[in-house]
Write a protein that holds these residues in place. Sequence first.
Motif, PDB file in Angstrom:
ATOM      1  N   ASP A  86       0.812  -1.221   0.000  1.00  0.00           N
ATOM      2  CA  ASP A  86       0.000   0.000   0.000  1.00  0.00           C
ATOM      3  C   ASP A  86       0.848   1.274   0.000  1.00  0.00           C
ATOM      4  OD1 ASP A  86      -2.409  -1.193  -0.291  1.00  0.00           O
ATOM      5  OD2 ASP A  86      -3.229  -0.625   1.651  1.00  0.00           O
ATOM      6  N   LEU A 306     -13.233   5.980  -6.355  1.00  0.00           N
ATOM      7  CA  LEU A 306     -13.111   4.982  -5.286  1.00  0.00           C
ATOM      8  C   LEU A 306     -12.464   3.709  -5.817  1.00  0.00           C
ATOM      9  CD1 LEU A 306     -16.597   5.292  -3.554  1.00  0.00           C
ATOM     10  CD2 LEU A 306     -14.451   6.347  -2.840  1.00  0.00           C
ATOM     11  N   GLU A 314      -6.631   3.049   1.332  1.00  0.00           N
ATOM     12  CA  GLU A 314      -6.706   4.297   0.571  1.00  0.00           C
ATOM     13  C   GLU A 314      -5.443   4.487  -0.263  1.00  0.00           C
ATOM     14  OE1 GLU A 314      -8.757   8.094   1.979  1.00  0.00           O
ATOM     15  OE2 GLU A 314      -6.642   8.556   2.395  1.00  0.00           O
ATOM     16  N   ASP A 315      -5.630   4.937  -1.454  1.00  0.00           N
ATOM     17  CA  ASP A 315      -4.537   5.262  -2.360  1.00  0.00           C
ATOM     18  C   ASP A 315      -3.597   6.258  -1.657  1.00  0.00           C
ATOM     19  OD1 ASP A 315      -2.954   6.399  -4.411  1.00  0.00           O
ATOM     20  OD2 ASP A 315      -4.565   6.248  -5.887  1.00  0.00           O
ATOM     21  N   ALA A 318      -3.872   9.800  -2.758  1.00  0.00           N
ATOM     22  CA  ALA A 318      -5.046  10.510  -2.251  1.00  0.00           C
ATOM     23  C   ALA A 318      -4.817  10.978  -0.823  1.00  0.00           C
ATOM     24  CB  ALA A 318      -6.277   9.605  -2.327  1.00  0.00           C
ATOM     25  N   THR A 319      -4.236  10.114   0.001  1.00  0.00           N
ATOM     26  CA  THR A 319      -3.979  10.482   1.394  1.00  0.00           C
ATOM     27  C   THR A 319      -3.103  11.728   1.473  1.00  0.00           C
ATOM     28  OG1 THR A 319      -4.116   8.135   2.005  1.00  0.00           O
ATOM     29  CG2 THR A 319      -3.103   9.633   3.596  1.00  0.00           C
ATOM     30  N   ARG A 339     -15.018  13.002   1.517  1.00  0.00           N
ATOM     31  CA  ARG A 339     -14.955  12.085   2.652  1.00  0.00           C
ATOM     32  C   ARG A 339     -16.333  11.498   2.956  1.00  0.00           C
ATOM     33  NH1 ARG A 339     -10.301  15.518   5.815  1.00  0.00           N
ATOM     34  NH2 ARG A 339      -8.579  14.284   4.989  1.00  0.00           N
ATOM     35  N   ALA A 342     -16.830   8.599   0.518  1.00  0.00           N
ATOM     36  CA  ALA A 342     -16.102   7.413   0.965  1.00  0.00           C
ATOM     37  C   ALA A 342     -16.776   6.768   2.171  1.00  0.00           C
ATOM     38  CB  ALA A 342     -14.654   7.792   1.291  1.00  0.00           C
ATOM     39  N   PHE A 352     -12.052   2.370  -0.966  1.00  0.00           N
ATOM     40  CA  PHE A 352     -11.398   3.539  -0.401  1.00  0.00           C
ATOM     41  C   PHE A 352     -11.136   4.575  -1.493  1.00  0.00           C
ATOM     42  CE2 PHE A 352     -10.418   0.052   2.446  1.00  0.00           C
ATOM     43  CZ  PHE A 352     -10.568   0.618   3.697  1.00  0.00           C
ATOM     44  N   ALA A 353     -10.887   5.801  -1.055  1.00  0.00           N
ATOM     45  CA  ALA A 353     -10.635   6.895  -2.001  1.00  0.00           C
ATOM     46  C   ALA A 353      -9.354   6.635  -2.788  1.00  0.00           C
ATOM     47  CB  ALA A 353     -10.527   8.220  -1.246  1.00  0.00           C
ATOM     48  N   ASN A 354      -9.387   7.018  -4.078  1.00  0.00           N
ATOM     49  CA  ASN A 354      -8.174   6.975  -4.887  1.00  0.00           C
ATOM     50  C   ASN A 354      -7.780   8.395  -5.296  1.00  0.00           C
ATOM     51  OD1 ASN A 354      -9.641   7.706  -7.247  1.00  0.00           O
ATOM     52  ND2 ASN A 354     -10.102   5.567  -7.696  1.00  0.00           N
TER      53      ASN A 354
END
Length: 416
Positions: A86, A306, A314-315, A318-319, A339, A342, A352-354
Amino acid sequence: MTDPANGDGRRIDTREAARLLGVKPATVYAYVSRGQLTSRREAVGRGSTFDAAEVEALARRSRREAAAAPAGDLSVRTSLTLIEGDRYYFRGVDAVELASRHSCEEVAEWLWTGTLTPGTRFGAPPQALAAARQAVAALPEHSGPVDRLRVAVAAAAVVDPLRFDLAEEAVLGSARALVPTLAAALPAADPARLADAPDEGPLARQLWPRLTRREPDEQALRALDLAMALLVDHDLAASTLAVRVAASARAHPYAAVSAGLGALEGPLHGAAGRLAHRMLAEVLERGGAAPVVADHLRAGRRVPGLGHRLYRGEDPRATALFARLEGLPQAAAALAAAREVAAVTARQGGLFANVDLALAVLTLSCGMEPEAGETVFAVARTAGWIAHALEEYQERPLRMRPSGHYQGPRPPQPLP
């Protein structure tokens, strides 16, 4: 020659190693830099030598790989990007940390050369920029960002007499000119302020007035620069594979980038940012994510922004971009909407968000059009495409030639 100091171990020079491997002498040293061969510097005048057995083993392995029938996913050797656990890494360095601390241009140089050069800036050659702008200006107003970038690449290529020189330094020169040419060739978002659109300086600052009519502030520019640095490369996406196929055929770097842009035009690769932007705009308009998500699912559509097949959570891109956008006051509403999307899908074991969702927050909150994410992605990824082309130029030509599995009627058949 036999090296007495090495027992029966026969050592050969660079020319002989290149002959056995069927490559150019420069490629032999590329194998050394990738750890596939070891070299030893000999006395003055003799240059480097190689263990003959090691060279012959590599030659046999290369021949087996070339002759092997394609099975499963195509695998391509690369020293550029690793995706593992990840996280993702550029030449072994955490890509998020690198992008968070260095500009897009500095990250591109690291990917191209393995050297970090603080303060790196790219400049568009006047002749190439003039040709690219003229070509872009001739397109209809409704042309999309990839349409404009494709013709800009073609125009810049025509005025570069060195484009057919595939030596590393020549390709790097073309790369450092092409990336800013693409940014500066795009029309200004506000034609009345064309004079305010810079042709030099940081790449993010050059690109900003082509994406939005709003005045830039330093936090927003830093967010745009981070997005571009994060997007420079991401292993073998469809567009990157297209670039490597073109480079394998020894297409010049401009043609290789054109191949990448062609793949990016596909709705399954380049359109995700646009869809995520429109979805977030609808969430803000309707005051909540639940009805918007429900409409997508009812229509049998995926919720954009997503999920990513290479990450369980989560990507990481994106984080990192979400974290940077938290410091941007105008991004608060779009960030909350993302958010919420998601969170709504997570209640049903969702995805999860990308990075497309994070990029949509940036484009929406900075007054950009839905297509702006494609522009940001394509300009940034051009740097990664050229890094892959540089790598592929060191490989055996035309190695990406799979065999077709014919399923038609067996010959002979009567003439129609």
